[in-house]
Scaffold this motif. Structure first.
Motif, PDB file in Angstrom:
ATOM      1  N   ASN A 144      21.987  -6.652 -21.857  1.00 15.09           N
ATOM      2  CA  ASN A 144      23.261  -6.589 -21.144  1.00 15.09           C
ATOM      3  C   ASN A 144      23.532  -7.821 -20.283  1.00 15.09           C
ATOM      4  O   ASN A 144      24.338  -7.769 -19.377  1.00 15.09           O
ATOM      5  N   ILE A 145      22.872  -8.914 -20.579  1.00 19.10           N
ATOM      6  CA  ILE A 145      23.066 -10.144 -19.824  1.00 19.10           C
ATOM      7  C   ILE A 145      24.099 -11.013 -20.546  1.00 19.10           C
ATOM      8  O   ILE A 145      24.099 -11.112 -21.778  1.00 19.10           O
ATOM      9  N   LEU A 146      24.950 -11.624 -19.790  1.00 12.11           N
ATOM     10  CA  LEU A 146      25.954 -12.530 -20.350  1.00 12.11           C
ATOM     11  C   LEU A 146      25.290 -13.881 -20.599  1.00 12.11           C
ATOM     12  O   LEU A 146      25.207 -14.726 -19.721  1.00 12.11           O
ATOM     13  N   THR A 147      24.813 -14.045 -21.809  1.00 15.24           N
ATOM     14  CA  THR A 147      24.150 -15.297 -22.182  1.00 15.24           C
ATOM     15  C   THR A 147      25.204 -16.355 -22.496  1.00 15.24           C
ATOM     16  O   THR A 147      26.386 -16.050 -22.679  1.00 15.24           O
ATOM     17  N   ASP A 148      24.776 -17.597 -22.597  1.00 11.07           N
ATOM     18  CA  ASP A 148      25.686 -18.679 -22.985  1.00 11.07           C
ATOM     19  C   ASP A 148      26.275 -18.414 -24.368  1.00 11.07           C
ATOM     20  O   ASP A 148      27.448 -18.694 -24.624  1.00 11.07           O
ATOM     21  N   GLY A 202      31.152  -5.738 -32.462  1.00 11.35           N
ATOM     22  CA  GLY A 202      30.171  -4.703 -32.756  1.00 11.35           C
ATOM     23  C   GLY A 202      28.787  -5.036 -32.224  1.00 11.35           C
ATOM     24  O   GLY A 202      27.977  -4.143 -32.000  1.00 11.35           O
ATOM     25  N   ALA A 203      28.510  -6.311 -32.003  1.00  8.45           N
ATOM     26  CA  ALA A 203      27.212  -6.711 -31.457  1.00  8.45           C
ATOM     27  C   ALA A 203      27.163  -6.460 -29.956  1.00  8.45           C
ATOM     28  O   ALA A 203      26.106  -6.143 -29.403  1.00  8.45           O
ATOM     29  N   PHE A 204      28.311  -6.627 -29.304  1.00 11.27           N
ATOM     30  CA  PHE A 204      28.430  -6.331 -27.876  1.00 11.27           C
ATOM     31  C   PHE A 204      29.906  -6.190 -27.516  1.00 11.27           C
ATOM     32  O   PHE A 204      30.790  -6.538 -28.302  1.00 11.27           O
ATOM     33  N   TYR A 205      30.146  -5.654 -26.351  1.00 16.51           N
ATOM     34  CA  TYR A 205      31.488  -5.526 -25.778  1.00 16.51           C
ATOM     35  C   TYR A 205      31.431  -6.146 -24.397  1.00 16.51           C
ATOM     36  O   TYR A 205      30.373  -6.165 -23.770  1.00 16.51           O
ATOM     37  N   VAL A 252      32.696 -10.765 -15.570  1.00 15.65           N
ATOM     38  CA  VAL A 252      32.393 -10.184 -16.876  1.00 15.65           C
ATOM     39  C   VAL A 252      31.065  -9.422 -16.853  1.00 15.65           C
ATOM     40  O   VAL A 252      30.068  -9.905 -16.336  1.00 15.65           O
ATOM     41  N   LEU A 253      31.098  -8.217 -17.427  1.00 21.30           N
ATOM     42  CA  LEU A 253      29.896  -7.418 -17.674  1.00 21.30           C
ATOM     43  C   LEU A 253      29.784  -7.231 -19.183  1.00 21.30           C
ATOM     44  O   LEU A 253      30.794  -7.146 -19.878  1.00 21.30           O
ATOM     45  N   VAL A 254      28.555  -7.134 -19.690  1.00 19.90           N
ATOM     46  CA  VAL A 254      28.325  -6.993 -21.124  1.00 19.90           C
ATOM     47  C   VAL A 254      27.700  -5.625 -21.399  1.00 19.90           C
ATOM     48  O   VAL A 254      26.840  -5.157 -20.650  1.00 19.90           O
ATOM     49  N   PHE A 255      28.156  -4.993 -22.507  1.00 20.53           N
ATOM     50  CA  PHE A 255      27.634  -3.691 -22.921  1.00 20.53           C
ATOM     51  C   PHE A 255      27.291  -3.724 -24.403  1.00 20.53           C
ATOM     52  O   PHE A 255      27.957  -4.398 -25.190  1.00 20.53           O
TER      53      PHE A 255
END
Length: 193
Positions: A6-10, A25-28, A52-55
């Protein structure tokens, strides 16, 4: 708790800013300031990275009380028009003092200006711009009754930078100028003018 997934990578940030559909589909991703979540391919305006948050899944975003984007419809989810308009109305109620146009609202809520105009009027009975004006003038009435701010200061505070235009709109709504309204309100409260 945030996991590595759930980390916002580069790489993910690059997918978001380039609307890369291969990551769908890999993340939202969700935007904290709007309360909306999207697929990486969403064509909406690029958010500020710090918001931004990643799920991993759409359900995970829903569990955190984010709403699906009306534009990209992550995971096939759809918002009912009533909920969409309630979201826009809440935004207007909080940001009425800012420069709000149909295009700004459409961009914020991930829809087209035409669809927003039509749907808002169908649900609320008035256009978004008429609603913004109504809120601004209602706030102005309150400020005229309860503060000693000048008419110009009130106009600026409620988001109408042109004082003459503000006075015209105010008189059309209340039947009196801002100054007359204030005098009548103060007399009604037993105050001196």
């Amino acid at each position: 708790m945030e996991t590595d997934r759930n980390i916002l990578t580069d790489e993910r940030w690059s997918a978001i800013i380039h609307n890369d559909a291969s990551y769908d589909g890999a993340f939202y991703y969700a935007v904290k300031t709007t309360g909306i979540f999207c697929r990486p391919s969403c064509k909406s305006r690029v958010p500020n990275k710090e918001n931004v948050l990643v799920f991993d899944t759409a359900d995970a975003a829903l569990e955190r009380h984010f709403r699906p984007c009306k534009r990209c419809r992550p995971n096939g989810l759809r918002l009912p028009d009533e909920e969409w308009i309630a979201q826009i109305t809440e935004y207007i109620d909080r940001h009425y003092h800012e420069s709000l146009t149909l295009s700004v609202l459409a961009e914020m809520c991930h829809g087209s200006p035409y669809h927003l105009q039509r749907t808002f009027k169908k649900i609320r009975g008035i256009s978004p711009i008429a609603y913004i004006q109504k809120i601004r003038l209602s706030k102005a009435e309150h400020l005229l009754k309860h503060t000693d701010m000048t008419v110009m200061e009130i106009a600026l505070t409620v988001g109408i930078p042109n004082t003459a235009h503000f006075a015209t709109l105010f008189k059309k709504r209340t039947g009196s100028s801002p100054t007359e309204y204030r005098k009548t309100a103060k007399m009604g409260q037993g105050g001196s003018i």
